[in-house]
Design a protein around this motif. Structure first.
Motif, PDB file in Angstrom:
ATOM      1  N   VAL A   1      37.158  29.155  43.785  1.00  0.00           N
ATOM      2  CA  VAL A   1      36.584  30.079  44.293  1.00  0.00           C
ATOM      3  C   VAL A   1      35.732  31.134  43.255  1.00  0.00           C
ATOM      4  N   ILE A   2      36.102  31.197  42.058  1.00  0.00           N
ATOM      5  CA  ILE A   2      35.235  32.159  41.207  1.00  0.00           C
ATOM      6  C   ILE A   2      33.829  31.493  40.868  1.00  0.00           C
ATOM      7  N   PHE A   3      33.901  30.096  40.485  1.00  0.00           N
ATOM      8  CA  PHE A   3      32.805  29.493  39.793  1.00  0.00           C
ATOM      9  C   PHE A   3      31.853  28.651  40.663  1.00  0.00           C
ATOM     10  N   TRP A   4      32.512  28.070  41.744  1.00  0.00           N
ATOM     11  CA  TRP A   4      31.676  27.063  42.369  1.00  0.00           C
ATOM     12  C   TRP A   4      30.862  27.692  43.572  1.00  0.00           C
ATOM     13  N   LYS A   5      29.678  27.734  43.405  1.00  0.00           N
ATOM     14  CA  LYS A   5      28.640  28.730  44.030  1.00  0.00           C
ATOM     15  C   LYS A   5      28.427  28.178  45.500  1.00  0.00           C
ATOM     16  N   ASN A   6      28.593  26.872  45.619  1.00  0.00           N
ATOM     17  CA  ASN A   6      28.463  26.237  46.954  1.00  0.00           C
ATOM     18  C   ASN A   6      29.666  26.236  47.887  1.00  0.00           C
ATOM     19  N   LEU A   7      30.821  26.719  47.455  1.00  0.00           N
ATOM     20  CA  LEU A   7      31.936  26.755  48.153  1.00  0.00           C
ATOM     21  C   LEU A   7      31.873  27.413  49.622  1.00  0.00           C
ATOM     22  N   PRO A   8      32.353  26.561  50.674  1.00  0.00           N
ATOM     23  CA  PRO A   8      31.896  27.289  51.926  1.00  0.00           C
ATOM     24  C   PRO A   8      32.774  28.621  52.391  1.00  0.00           C
ATOM     25  N   ILE A   9      32.971  29.372  51.559  1.00  0.00           N
ATOM     26  CA  ILE A   9      33.568  30.728  51.900  1.00  0.00           C
ATOM     27  C   ILE A   9      32.480  31.569  51.634  1.00  0.00           C
ATOM     28  N   ASN A  10      32.151  32.335  52.803  1.00  0.00           N
ATOM     29  CA  ASN A  10      31.068  33.466  52.987  1.00  0.00           C
ATOM     30  C   ASN A  10      31.785  34.750  52.820  1.00  0.00           C
ATOM     31  N   MET A  11      31.873  35.034  51.352  1.00  0.00           N
ATOM     32  CA  MET A  11      32.386  36.068  50.852  1.00  0.00           C
ATOM     33  C   MET A  11      31.338  36.869  49.775  1.00  0.00           C
ATOM     34  N   PRO A  12      31.239  38.279  49.509  1.00  0.00           N
ATOM     35  CA  PRO A  12      30.474  38.794  48.456  1.00  0.00           C
ATOM     36  C   PRO A  12      30.876  38.037  47.254  1.00  0.00           C
ATOM     37  N   GLN A  13      30.308  38.213  46.086  1.00  0.00           N
ATOM     38  CA  GLN A  13      30.721  37.597  44.771  1.00  0.00           C
ATOM     39  C   GLN A  13      31.900  38.568  44.431  1.00  0.00           C
ATOM     40  N   ASN A  14      31.900  39.930  44.310  1.00  0.00           N
ATOM     41  CA  ASN A  14      32.809  40.690  43.871  1.00  0.00           C
ATOM     42  C   ASN A  14      34.432  40.395  44.491  1.00  0.00           C
ATOM     43  N   TYR A  15      34.183  40.034  45.790  1.00  0.00           N
ATOM     44  CA  TYR A  15      35.419  39.622  46.585  1.00  0.00           C
ATOM     45  C   TYR A  15      36.149  37.939  46.030  1.00  0.00           C
ATOM     46  N   ARG A  16      34.937  37.354  45.922  1.00  0.00           N
ATOM     47  CA  ARG A  16      35.279  35.984  45.534  1.00  0.00           C
ATOM     48  C   ARG A  16      35.995  36.110  44.179  1.00  0.00           C
ATOM     49  N   ILE A  17      35.453  36.797  43.033  1.00  0.00           N
ATOM     50  CA  ILE A  17      35.977  37.190  41.901  1.00  0.00           C
ATOM     51  C   ILE A  17      37.448  37.626  41.945  1.00  0.00           C
ATOM     52  N   ALA A  18      37.715  38.492  42.934  1.00  0.00           N
ATOM     53  CA  ALA A  18      39.069  39.263  42.852  1.00  0.00           C
ATOM     54  C   ALA A  18      39.913  38.255  43.676  1.00  0.00           C
ATOM     55  N   PHE A  19      39.468  37.377  44.756  1.00  0.00           N
ATOM     56  CA  PHE A  19      40.343  36.453  45.371  1.00  0.00           C
ATOM     57  C   PHE A  19      40.629  35.276  44.265  1.00  0.00           C
ATOM     58  N   GLY A  20      39.790  34.770  43.460  1.00  0.00           N
ATOM     59  CA  GLY A  20      40.103  33.970  42.655  1.00  0.00           C
ATOM     60  C   GLY A  20      41.062  34.425  41.368  1.00  0.00           C
ATOM     61  N   LEU A  21      40.837  35.677  40.844  1.00  0.00           N
ATOM     62  CA  LEU A  21      41.890  36.297  40.156  1.00  0.00           C
ATOM     63  C   LEU A  21      43.235  36.303  40.622  1.00  0.00           C
ATOM     64  N   LEU A  22      43.181  36.760  41.885  1.00  0.00           N
ATOM     65  CA  LEU A  22      44.357  36.830  42.579  1.00  0.00           C
ATOM     66  C   LEU A  22      45.132  35.422  42.571  1.00  0.00           C
ATOM     67  N   LEU A  23      44.539  34.425  42.883  1.00  0.00           N
ATOM     68  CA  LEU A  23      45.079  32.995  43.078  1.00  0.00           C
ATOM     69  C   LEU A  23      45.567  32.654  41.287  1.00  0.00           C
ATOM     70  N   ILE A  24      44.626  33.113  40.608  1.00  0.00           N
ATOM     71  CA  ILE A  24      45.154  32.276  39.315  1.00  0.00           C
ATOM     72  C   ILE A  24      46.429  33.366  38.701  1.00  0.00           C
ATOM     73  N   VAL A  25      46.431  34.441  38.940  1.00  0.00           N
ATOM     74  CA  VAL A  25      47.579  35.207  38.478  1.00  0.00           C
ATOM     75  C   VAL A  25      48.728  34.960  39.327  1.00  0.00           C
ATOM     76  N   TYR A  26      48.763  34.388  40.612  1.00  0.00           N
ATOM     77  CA  TYR A  26      49.834  33.777  41.419  1.00  0.00           C
ATOM     78  C   TYR A  26      50.347  32.296  40.931  1.00  0.00           C
ATOM     79  N   SER A  27      49.153  31.537  40.413  1.00  0.00           N
ATOM     80  CA  SER A  27      49.772  30.376  39.701  1.00  0.00           C
ATOM     81  C   SER A  27      50.438  30.648  38.486  1.00  0.00           C
ATOM     82  N   LEU A  28      50.071  31.456  37.680  1.00  0.00           N
ATOM     83  CA  LEU A  28      50.620  31.911  36.400  1.00  0.00           C
ATOM     84  C   LEU A  28      52.106  32.547  36.752  1.00  0.00           C
TER      85      LEU A  28
END
Length: 72
Positions: free
Chosen positions: A33-60
């Motif tokens: 979600v953070i690094f794949w630019k062509n991911l078919p999720i239509n989100m602004p970049q700052n929301y993508r980073i926040a969502f990606g970080l949330l998933l990483i924290v959840y995995s940890l």
């Protein structure tokens, strides 16, 4: 934190593999979600980073909770 597979039942080994698999899935999904630019999720970049970080924290958190519950 050494895991001895010979002392675990087949059910415990299966749950160990599933726990590690889901940790890796959530980690990879967060990084994608953070690094794949062509991911078919239509989100602004700052929301993508926040969502990606949330998933990483959840995995940890899943990883830590899973291995803390396996100590007994």
């Amino acid at each position: 934190m050494i895991i001895n597979f010979k002392e675990k039942s087949p059910k415990e080994r299966f749950l160990l593999v599933i726990g590690i698999l889901f940790f890796l899935i959530y980690l990879f999904l967060g990084l994608a979600v953070i690094f794949w630019k062509n991911l078919p999720i239509n989100m602004p970049q700052n929301y993508r980073i926040a969502f990606g970080l949330l998933l990483i924290v959840y995995s940890l958190l899943r990883f830590l909770r899973f291995f803390n519950s396996n100590k007994d």
